[in-house]
Design a protein around this motif. Structure first.
Motif, PDB file in Angstrom:
ATOM      1  N   MET A   7      -4.056   3.753 -13.055  1.00  0.00           N
ATOM      2  CA  MET A   7      -4.320   2.725 -12.046  1.00  0.00           C
ATOM      3  C   MET A   7      -3.022   2.034 -11.704  1.00  0.00           C
ATOM      4  O   MET A   7      -2.290   1.597 -12.604  1.00  0.00           O
ATOM      5  N   VAL A   8      -2.730   1.940 -10.405  1.00  0.00           N
ATOM      6  CA  VAL A   8      -1.494   1.330  -9.921  1.00  0.00           C
ATOM      7  C   VAL A   8      -1.846   0.068  -9.144  1.00  0.00           C
ATOM      8  O   VAL A   8      -2.721   0.085  -8.277  1.00  0.00           O
ATOM      9  N   VAL A   9      -1.161  -1.043  -9.444  1.00  0.00           N
ATOM     10  CA  VAL A   9      -1.354  -2.305  -8.733  1.00  0.00           C
ATOM     11  C   VAL A   9      -0.004  -2.790  -8.219  1.00  0.00           C
ATOM     12  O   VAL A   9       0.947  -2.937  -8.993  1.00  0.00           O
ATOM     13  N   VAL A  10       0.075  -3.014  -6.906  1.00  0.00           N
ATOM     14  CA  VAL A  10       1.259  -3.611  -6.290  1.00  0.00           C
ATOM     15  C   VAL A  10       0.758  -4.734  -5.389  1.00  0.00           C
ATOM     16  O   VAL A  10       0.101  -4.470  -4.374  1.00  0.00           O
ATOM     17  N   GLY A  11       1.024  -5.964  -5.776  1.00  0.00           N
ATOM     18  CA  GLY A  11       0.525  -7.095  -4.998  1.00  0.00           C
ATOM     19  C   GLY A  11      -0.993  -7.087  -4.946  1.00  0.00           C
ATOM     20  O   GLY A  11      -1.669  -7.056  -5.970  1.00  0.00           O
ATOM     21  N   GLU A  12      -1.528  -7.066  -3.738  1.00  0.00           N
ATOM     22  CA  GLU A  12      -2.982  -7.063  -3.574  1.00  0.00           C
ATOM     23  C   GLU A  12      -3.526  -5.660  -3.306  1.00  0.00           C
ATOM     24  O   GLU A  12      -4.705  -5.509  -2.981  1.00  0.00           O
ATOM     25  N   SER A  13      -2.679  -4.649  -3.457  1.00  0.00           N
ATOM     26  CA  SER A  13      -3.113  -3.270  -3.257  1.00  0.00           C
ATOM     27  C   SER A  13      -3.234  -2.557  -4.598  1.00  0.00           C
ATOM     28  O   SER A  13      -2.462  -2.819  -5.527  1.00  0.00           O
ATOM     29  N   ALA A  14      -4.209  -1.664  -4.695  1.00  0.00           N
ATOM     30  CA  ALA A  14      -4.414  -0.915  -5.935  1.00  0.00           C
ATOM     31  C   ALA A  14      -4.970   0.460  -5.606  1.00  0.00           C
ATOM     32  O   ALA A  14      -5.609   0.667  -4.568  1.00  0.00           O
ATOM     33  N   GLY A  15      -4.732   1.397  -6.503  1.00  0.00           N
ATOM     34  CA  GLY A  15      -5.259   2.738  -6.343  1.00  0.00           C
ATOM     35  C   GLY A  15      -5.352   3.423  -7.689  1.00  0.00           C
ATOM     36  O   GLY A  15      -4.687   3.023  -8.654  1.00  0.00           O
ATOM     37  N   THR A  16      -6.189   4.447  -7.770  1.00  0.00           N
ATOM     38  CA  THR A  16      -6.366   5.177  -9.022  1.00  0.00           C
ATOM     39  C   THR A  16      -6.275   6.675  -8.781  1.00  0.00           C
ATOM     40  O   THR A  16      -6.474   7.160  -7.669  1.00  0.00           O
ATOM     41  N   GLU A  61       0.826  -1.217   0.000  1.00  0.00           N
ATOM     42  CA  GLU A  61       0.000   0.000   0.000  1.00  0.00           C
ATOM     43  C   GLU A  61       0.857   1.262   0.000  1.00  0.00           C
ATOM     44  O   GLU A  61       0.466   2.288  -0.563  1.00  0.00           O
ATOM     45  N   ASP A  62       2.041   1.184   0.603  1.00  0.00           N
ATOM     46  CA  ASP A  62       2.950   2.342   0.595  1.00  0.00           C
ATOM     47  C   ASP A  62       3.486   2.591  -0.812  1.00  0.00           C
ATOM     48  O   ASP A  62       3.614   3.742  -1.249  1.00  0.00           O
ATOM     49  N   VAL A  71       1.993   1.808  -3.620  1.00  0.00           N
ATOM     50  CA  VAL A  71       0.888   2.375  -4.402  1.00  0.00           C
ATOM     51  C   VAL A  71       0.760   3.861  -4.111  1.00  0.00           C
ATOM     52  O   VAL A  71       0.632   4.690  -5.028  1.00  0.00           O
ATOM     53  N   GLN A  72       0.799   4.214  -2.840  1.00  0.00           N
ATOM     54  CA  GLN A  72       0.624   5.612  -2.451  1.00  0.00           C
ATOM     55  C   GLN A  72       1.741   6.495  -3.000  1.00  0.00           C
ATOM     56  O   GLN A  72       1.487   7.604  -3.486  1.00  0.00           O
ATOM     57  N   ARG A  73       2.969   6.007  -2.964  1.00  0.00           N
ATOM     58  CA  ARG A  73       4.089   6.794  -3.490  1.00  0.00           C
ATOM     59  C   ARG A  73       3.943   7.015  -4.991  1.00  0.00           C
ATOM     60  O   ARG A  73       4.220   8.099  -5.504  1.00  0.00           O
ATOM     61  N   SER A  74       3.488   5.987  -5.691  1.00  0.00           N
ATOM     62  CA  SER A  74       3.270   6.119  -7.136  1.00  0.00           C
ATOM     63  C   SER A  74       2.201   7.164  -7.422  1.00  0.00           C
ATOM     64  O   SER A  74       2.355   8.009  -8.320  1.00  0.00           O
ATOM     65  N   LEU A  75       1.101   7.116  -6.674  1.00  0.00           N
ATOM     66  CA  LEU A  75      -0.004   8.049  -6.922  1.00  0.00           C
ATOM     67  C   LEU A  75       0.392   9.484  -6.559  1.00  0.00           C
ATOM     68  O   LEU A  75      -0.034  10.437  -7.226  1.00  0.00           O
ATOM     69  N   GLU A  76       1.204   9.635  -5.521  1.00  0.00           N
ATOM     70  CA  GLU A  76       1.678  10.980  -5.167  1.00  0.00           C
ATOM     71  C   GLU A  76       2.538  11.543  -6.292  1.00  0.00           C
ATOM     72  O   GLU A  76       2.452  12.741  -6.616  1.00  0.00           O
ATOM     73  N   HIS A  77       3.371  10.691  -6.878  1.00  0.00           N
ATOM     74  CA  HIS A  77       4.195  11.125  -8.016  1.00  0.00           C
ATOM     75  C   HIS A  77       3.307  11.448  -9.216  1.00  0.00           C
ATOM     76  O   HIS A  77       3.555  12.420  -9.942  1.00  0.00           O
ATOM     77  N   ALA A  78       2.273  10.647  -9.425  1.00  0.00           N
ATOM     78  CA  ALA A  78       1.366  10.857 -10.555  1.00  0.00           C
ATOM     79  C   ALA A  78       0.650  12.196 -10.470  1.00  0.00           C
ATOM     80  O   ALA A  78       0.281  12.785 -11.500  1.00  0.00           O
ATOM     81  N   GLU A  79       0.455  12.705  -9.261  1.00  0.00           N
ATOM     82  CA  GLU A  79      -0.205  14.002  -9.070  1.00  0.00           C
ATOM     83  C   GLU A  79       0.501  15.106  -9.850  1.00  0.00           C
ATOM     84  O   GLU A  79      -0.138  16.050 -10.325  1.00  0.00           O
TER      85      GLU A  79
END
Length: 261
Positions: free
Chosen positions: A230-239, A209-210, A212-220
């Motif tokens: 959409m970012v998937v790392v293991g069983e965690s995902a975020g958009t 989850e960390d 995923v969060q770092r990727s999404l913060e960079h995507a901002e």
């Protein structure tokens, strides 16, 4: 009215491995691919840093790009080089991060110019499409349980569109992160490809989850350059942003065979 037949073709030329789906057969497509690859290789021979740089580059005229005595005009840097360079600058990565998406984008444009109304160019998971009926693009995310379970429903009014995926766990592309998949949706596949690389590079952290969060913060930082991610790392995902409608699919999805029509 009877639906037009969709032709599917796989084309491999050097490192370029394509799956082409279209309502129009274009025999000249292979020659166009060869031409694009030749233009890119020619530029790299004179500007080797274009191949190796992990930093954005601004393309410059080469010594040979002076006034041509035969044609009486100034030669320009090839379009493929300009698009890759622009994409790299938009995403803060080297230009080669955009090579697959750029080729996909240019081939789609070539097919549309020839009269295709339905065209999907899949260049090893970097997709450019313009369609006249709905399609589902499957999510491939390596060993994640989400892989092959979800897809993105793309509607004609959303195209032309670039859909590009970068991974730190699958495939041969260089990534400095550990994302199973970072899928970017943008107006152009060249931009989507470079952004996917840039965002995937930041998928770091011991917890999924960390990462995923770092990727999404960079995507901002790149929200204006894309539609969504959409970012998937293991069983965690975020958009982030606006991604196409997610749908369930039982299709077995593998890299390079990402869509069902």
């Amino acid at each position: 009215m009877k639906a037009k037949t969709i032709f599917e073709e796989r084309i491999t030329i050097g490192e370029t491995e394509l799956k082409v789906s279209s309502d129009l057969m274009v025999p000249e497509l292979s020659n166009y691919i060869i031409s694009l690859r030749s233009q890119l290789k020619g530029y790299i021979m004179k500007n080797p840093e274009f191949l190796t740089s992990f930093e954005p580059l601004t393309v410059k005229e080469t010594l040979d790009n002076k006034l041509s005595p035969d044609h009486g005009h100034t030669s320009e840097v090839p379009l493929i080089v300009n698009l890759m360079s622009r994409a790299g600058r938009r995403a803060d990565v080297g230009p080669m991060a955009a090579v697959a998406g750029t080729i996909s984008q240019l081939l789609m444009g070539f097919m549309v110019e020839k009269g295709a109304n339905f065209i999907i160019i899949d260049n090893g998971g970097d997709i450019s499409l313009e369609i006249n009926k709905d399609v589902v693009v499957g999510l491939y995310a390596g060993e994640s349980s989400l892989s092959g379970e979800l897809g993105f429903k793309i509607k004609p009014k959303q195209t032309p569109m670039g859909i590009c995926t970068s991974s730190g766990t699958v495939g041969h592309s260089i990534s400095f992160g550990r994302a199973d998949s970072v899928t970017v949706f943008a107006n152009e596949a060249s931009i989507a490809d470079a952004l996917a690389t840039s965002i995937a590079n930041e998928a770091k952290g011991t917890k999924d989850e960390d990462a995923v969060q770092r990727s999404l913060e960079h995507a901002e930082e790149f929200k204006k350059a894309m539609r969504g991610v959409m970012v998937v790392v293991g069983e965690s995902a975020g958009t982030l942003g606006r991604i196409p409608q997610l749908v369930q699919t039982d299709k077995k999805v593998v890299l390079g065979d990402l869509f069902e029509v």
